[in-house]
Structures are given as structure tokens and as C-alpha cells.
Design a protein around this motif. Structure first.
Motif, mmCIF file in Angstrom:
data_model
loop_
_atom_site.group_PDB
_atom_site.id
_atom_site.type_symbol
_atom_site.label_atom_id
_atom_site.label_comp_id
_atom_site.label_asym_id
_atom_site.label_seq_id
_atom_site.Cartn_x
_atom_site.Cartn_y
_atom_site.Cartn_z
ATOM 1 N N ARG A 1 0.841 -1.200 0.000
ATOM 2 C CA ARG A 1 0.000 0.000 0.000
ATOM 3 C C ARG A 1 0.876 1.250 0.000
ATOM 4 N NH1 ARG A 1 -5.425 -0.291 1.261
ATOM 5 N NH2 ARG A 1 -6.223 -2.405 1.620
ATOM 6 N N CYS B 1 4.927 5.647 8.143
ATOM 7 C CA CYS B 1 3.598 5.649 7.545
ATOM 8 C C CYS B 1 3.427 6.794 6.552
ATOM 9 C CB CYS B 1 2.545 5.747 8.650
ATOM 10 S SG CYS B 1 0.930 5.108 8.178
ATOM 11 N N ASP B 2 4.124 7.909 6.784
ATOM 12 C CA ASP B 2 3.985 9.060 5.893
ATOM 13 C C ASP B 2 4.878 8.967 4.655
ATOM 14 O OD1 ASP B 2 1.951 10.636 6.789
ATOM 15 O OD2 ASP B 2 3.188 12.065 7.865
ATOM 16 N N HIS C 1 -5.810 3.789 6.954
ATOM 17 C CA HIS C 1 -5.197 3.896 5.630
ATOM 18 C C HIS C 1 -4.640 2.556 5.160
ATOM 19 C CE1 HIS C 1 -2.948 5.731 2.297
ATOM 20 N NE2 HIS C 1 -1.899 5.022 2.707
ATOM 21 N N LEU C 2 -4.142 1.759 6.098
ATOM 22 C CA LEU C 2 -3.526 0.476 5.757
ATOM 23 C C LEU C 2 -4.486 -0.697 5.894
ATOM 24 C CD1 LEU C 2 -0.045 0.947 7.472
ATOM 25 C CD2 LEU C 2 -0.643 1.291 5.071
ATOM 26 N N ALA D 1 -5.637 6.886 12.247
ATOM 27 C CA ALA D 1 -5.511 7.363 10.868
ATOM 28 C C ALA D 1 -4.640 6.428 10.036
ATOM 29 C CB ALA D 1 -4.925 8.779 10.870
ATOM 30 N N CYS D 2 -3.517 5.996 10.609
ATOM 31 C CA CYS D 2 -2.595 5.140 9.862
ATOM 32 C C CYS D 2 -3.201 3.753 9.624
ATOM 33 C CB CYS D 2 -1.283 5.031 10.625
ATOM 34 S SG CYS D 2 0.018 4.152 9.736
ATOM 35 N N ASN D 3 -3.816 3.184 10.656
ATOM 36 C CA ASN D 3 -4.400 1.850 10.510
ATOM 37 C C ASN D 3 -5.542 1.845 9.510
ATOM 38 O OD1 ASN D 3 -2.601 1.293 12.522
ATOM 39 N ND2 ASN D 3 -4.067 0.343 13.903
ATOM 40 N N MET E 1 1.181 7.672 3.391
ATOM 41 C CA MET E 1 0.144 8.702 3.572
ATOM 42 C C MET E 1 0.596 10.075 3.082
ATOM 43 S SD MET E 1 -1.372 7.616 7.307
ATOM 44 C CE MET E 1 -2.769 8.749 7.166
ATOM 45 N N GLU F 1 0.192 13.160 5.745
ATOM 46 C CA GLU F 1 -1.057 13.407 6.468
ATOM 47 C C GLU F 1 -0.859 13.367 7.988
ATOM 48 O OE1 GLU F 1 -4.422 11.141 5.230
ATOM 49 O OE2 GLU F 1 -3.951 11.337 3.105
#
Length: 506
Positions: free
Chosen positions: A347, A406-407, A388-389, A384-386, A350, A353
């Protein structure tokens, strides 16, 4: 007359180089993990890597006491990474070796991805240790403590202790660091925020200033205040309590040197403190478990009453099992980072973000009154990160490393760590000309924040803001004490007292 507190430099300029060598070598060995690792290879790599990181972490702690030139924002955070991701994971692997308990905390990652995460952290740690040797502005420079500084430190310690007791009694700071507000909203209490960021700094400052205190009355007053501060740190959380006490010990032993470490009284005190910590850890778990059966927002007294019942019936309530599982899984914070590594292979990142979220979270509510509503909708970094993933939300071990990964993947890790530690280094440089007590407050508050791996960029930004408020108060107290000491009546009274003491000695 100026009283000097020397620090024994048993390892002058060697600690950083000695710590860097095994990290560089082991980190380079882990580069292979970025291609392919069998399960057996990954398992062996994790055992070896976490053990080496643990040794470097404890060596770094020793260096922070023995070598004044070691402590910079870069090197302190390197020690934090070694202990958090290294020793924490080694502890989990040891505790869960027989029945695999430690891996219950890892759902979305293979052991190879966790090994990749460890390799990246270790390489970053080696780089930070090298930068720390280059940085000439140390967190704890050679400071001379005068009698006036002692007065300022004592006033500040008693002021913060009293304000902390009032804040806890009024509900401005609660269990697990919750900070209430009179508005009844999600806004954080300003008093609670400043005090929460100040307690460890005051404890470290007091340990440094009063490590060689000879006056029995002052010594017992400082000890009583330190115990109260320790209780307040304990209520906020086990990690906060552990690192707060650690900072206090670094301050105390930093002023006493090796001589202070090797006295019988100090060694007995350390043994007692370790025993108290393990007892406090069990009591904290009991308070947390007792909250499950209470209503919303239980008071500290309600939690404690429930905890006492649980402690009395530890076998029936399953306290021992819950504590053992928590200690085996909660320290395996490397698992969450490994899950991010695994998911980000398929994936996209971010693209800033989380950085935007952290910068927005750092804006004071006074400037942005409606901020808390937006923050409540977004949630936390992990949420937010979870999302997105495509992972469910849970209280993962977020950190500068996880946010950067993550970013912007691994370049983001380097960027976010450099940005945050560079800000701390700049803050340290700006305080170079401040009075010793002010410098010590900033030093130990910064040290406590950097020793905690788990935390967001927001916590670092907000810490500098909150500590700046405390430093303004400290500087004001310093100015008032200096003004009082310069008055003719004060100097006359001191002169008369000196003459009387000289006459009695004759």
C-alpha cells in the motif's frame, strides 16, 4: 562561595564510540532483511539484534551518568530506541519464549518484517549516536550550583509539588495522565498540561541540586517532595513513573558521580526503589483492572479502593496472570512497527497526512478554540494510519518512527527524527545563557520526553511549549530571589548571622 557539583568522567568521549560500533555492525547485518529472510533466519536475527540493542541501551544509560559529554538530544533518543525497541522486544521474547505469548501482539506481520523494522531502527540508532558525538551543545553542561540556586530550586520544587497536589485533587490530572477541563469538553486543562510536563524535570533538577545537601531539615523536605512527585508520576502511568524516577536518579548520580553510586546508603536505596517499582507496577495494574467494573470517570479513591480488593485476592481476580501477559506483550512495541513495514509493501504511504495532523494538534486551544472537535473526529495517529492500511484500530505503539514510516517510508523516519531532535537541540542552544536551575529544568524535562519511545511528534512540540511556561516561572522566581538577596536588609542580616556563627565557633 560557589559550590561545584563535579561529575566523574570515567568514560570521557568513549561511550558514544563504544556504543556506535556494535550498532553499526549489527545494523549492517540486518540490511539483508530488506530482501528476504526465512522464518528461522528472522527468529535468530531478532534474538541477536534485540540482545545487542539491549546492551547498547543499558550502556547508554550508564554513559548518561558517567560521561557528561554523552547526553545530547540525539544520543538520549538513541538510548531510548535501544531500550524501547531493543530491550522491550528482548524482554517479550524471553517471557513468551515457551508459549509464544509475545507474538499475540503481532497480527499483520511476519517475523521477517519485524526483523526489517529492527534493522532500520538499529541503523538509525547508530547514526544518532554519531551525530550526538558531533553536537557540542550538551543537555547537561558543567554547571556550578550556588547557595542562591539552591534557594530557587527548593522554592520551585515546593511550588510544583503543591500545585501538583492541587491539580490531582481538583481532577485536572487523573489516572493514566488524563487531563480534565472545567469546560467539560475534550480540551486539556492548561494547569494539568504544564504540571504533567514539569514533574520529571523538577525531580531531575532537585536530584542534581540537592545530591550533596548536608542540612538535615532541607534534605528531608526535598525527599518528602520527591516522594509526592513520584506518586503523581505513578498515577499518570507506569512508563511515566519509570522514566521520571530514572531522570531523578540520573540527576542525583550525575551530581554525586561514581562516589555517590558506590556508597552503601545509595546502593540500598536503589535496591529498595527497584522493589518498590515492581510493587507499584502490580498496584497500577490492579487500579487499571478495578476501573473496568466502575462507572465512567471513576475517581482515584474509587480506583484505589477497588485495587486494594484486587491485591488482597490476587489469585482469584487473575491479577498475576494479567500482569504477566501485559509485561510479555506490552513491551513488544517492535511488533506494531513490523506490521507497518508489512502493510506498506503493498500500500502507498500517507504522504504527510500524519505530519499535518501533528502540526494541527500542536496549535494551542486558545488560538484554535474548535480544534478539539476536529481532533476528536480524526482520533489518533494509529487510527488514521491503521485505517489507511486497512487494519483495525487499536492502541498501537506509535512513535516518531511509526509516523515517519507511515507518511514517507524510511526516508520519512529519518526526516521526522531529525526534525524533532533538531528542534530540541535548537531549544537547548537557546537556553545556553540561562541560570543553572532553568537549564537543569529544561535538560531533565527534555531527557524524560526523549526516553519515552512511545509518543507522537505533538507531544514533543507541546512539551517545548509547556516547559517554556515553566521556565518563565523559574526565571521569575530566580529574579525575585536575586532581588531579595540584593536588598540592604537581607545582606545586613546575613552579615550579622555570619558574625554570630564566627563568635560561637570561637
Amino acid at each position: 562561595m560557589t559550590v561545584v557539583h563535579p561529575i566523574d568522567s570515567a568514560m570521557p568521549d568513549a561511550s558514544g564510540r563504544l556504543a556506535s560500533l556494535p550498532l553499526v555492525l549489527s545494523g549492517l547485518a540486518f540490511i539483508a532483511a530488506f530482501w528476504t529472510l526465512t522464518m528461522s533466519q528472522a527468529s535468530h536475527a531478532l534474538w541477536v539484534g534485540t540482545f545487542l540493542a539491549s546492551m547498547v541501551g543499558f550502556g547508554g544509560l550508564l554513559a548518561m551518568v558517567m560521561d557528561r559529554s554523552f547526553s545530547t538530544p540525539w544520543s538520549v533518543y538513541a538510548v531510548s530506541l535501544s531500550l524501547g525497541y531493543g530491550f522491550g522486544s528482548f524482554n517479550s521474547l524471553m517471557r513468551g519464549y515457551d508459549h509464544g505469548t509475545s507474538w499475540l501482539a503481532v497480527t499483520f506481520a511476519s517475523q521477517a518484517s519485524v526483523a526489517v523494522a529492527l534493522g532500520g531502527v538499529m541503523l538509525l540508532t547508530a547514526g544518532l549516536l554519531i551525530v550526538g558525538r558531533i553536537d557540542t551543545h550538551k543537555l547537561l553542561p558543567r554547571l556550578e550550583i550556588s547557595p542562591l540556586d539552591r534557594k530557587v530550586a527548593l522554592i520551585l520544587m515546593l511550588l510544583v509539588t503543591f500545585a501538583g497536589v492541587v491539580a490531582f485533587a481538583a481532577g485536572r490530572i487523573g489516572f493514566q495522565g488524563g487531563m480534565g477541563s472545567e469546560e467539560g469538553s475534550a480540551r486539556v486543562s492548561a494547569l494539568g498540561a504544564v504540571l504533567s510536563a514539569s514533574l520529571a524535570g523538577v525531580l531531575g533538577m532537585s536530584g542534581y541540586v540537592f545530591a550533596r545537601e548536608q542540612r538535615r531539615g532541607i534534605r528531608w523536605l526535598v525527599i518528602a517532595a520527591a516522594v509526592l512527585i513520584g506518586v503523581m508520576l505513578f498515577i499518570q502511568g507506569r512508563r511515566i513513573f519509570m522514566y521520571g524516577v530514572l531522570v531523578g536518579l540520573i540527576g542525583f548520580l550525575g551530581a554525586r558521580g561514581l562516589k555517590g553510586l558506590l556508597t552503601l546508603r545509595t546502593l540500598v536505596g536503589l535496591v529498595v526503589m527497584v522493589a518498590c517499582f515492581f510493587g507499584a507496577s502490580r498496584a497500577y495494574m490492579a487500579m487499571r483492572i478495578s476501573g473496568y467494573t466502575l462507572g465512567p470517570n471513576p475517581t482515584l479513591s474509587e480506583r484505589w479502593n477497588g485495587a486494594v480488593d484486587i491485591l488482597k485476592n490476587a489469585e482469584r481476580t487473575g491479577l498475576m496472570e494479567a500482569t504477566a501477559e501485559n509485561e510479555a506483550t506490552r513491551t513488544f512495541i517492535l511488533g506494531y512497527l513490523g506490521e507497518l513495514v508489512e502493510k506498506l509493501q503493498t500500500r502507498p504511504p500517507m504522504w504527510g497526512e500524519l505530519l499535518e495532523f501533528n502540526l494541527a494538534s500542536s496549535v494551542p486551544t486558545v488560538i484554535w478554540p474548535g480544534k478539539w472537535r476536529i481532533m476528536a473526529e480524526v482520533g489518533t495517529e494509529e487510527y488514521a494510519c491503521n485505517a489507511h492500511l486497512a487494519m483495525p484500530f487499536w492502541d498501537g505503539a506509535n512513535s516518531l518512527i511509526s509516523a515517519g514510516l507511515c507518511d514517507f517510508l524510511w526516508p520519512g523516519v529519518v526526516l521526522y527524527v531529525a526534525l524533532t531532535l533538531g528542534l530540541f537541540a535548537l531549544f537547548n542552544r537557546l537556553l545556553a545563557g540561562m541560570p543553572p536551575v532553568v537549564r537543569l529544568l529544561a535538560c531533565f524535562a527534555t531527557m524524560e520526553n526523549l526516553l519515552q519511545v512511545e509518543g507522537s511528534m505533538t507531544s514533543s512540540f507541546v512539551l517545548i511549549r509547556n516547559i517554556s511556561v515553566l521556565l518563565l516561572i523559574a526565571w521569575s522566581v530566580q529574579w525575585l530571589v536575586q532581588w531579595h538577596e540584593s536588598r540592604p536588609w537581607t545582606r545586613h542580616r546575613a552579615m550579622v548571622k555570619t558574625q554570630n556563627q564566627a563568635g560561637e565557633s570561637q
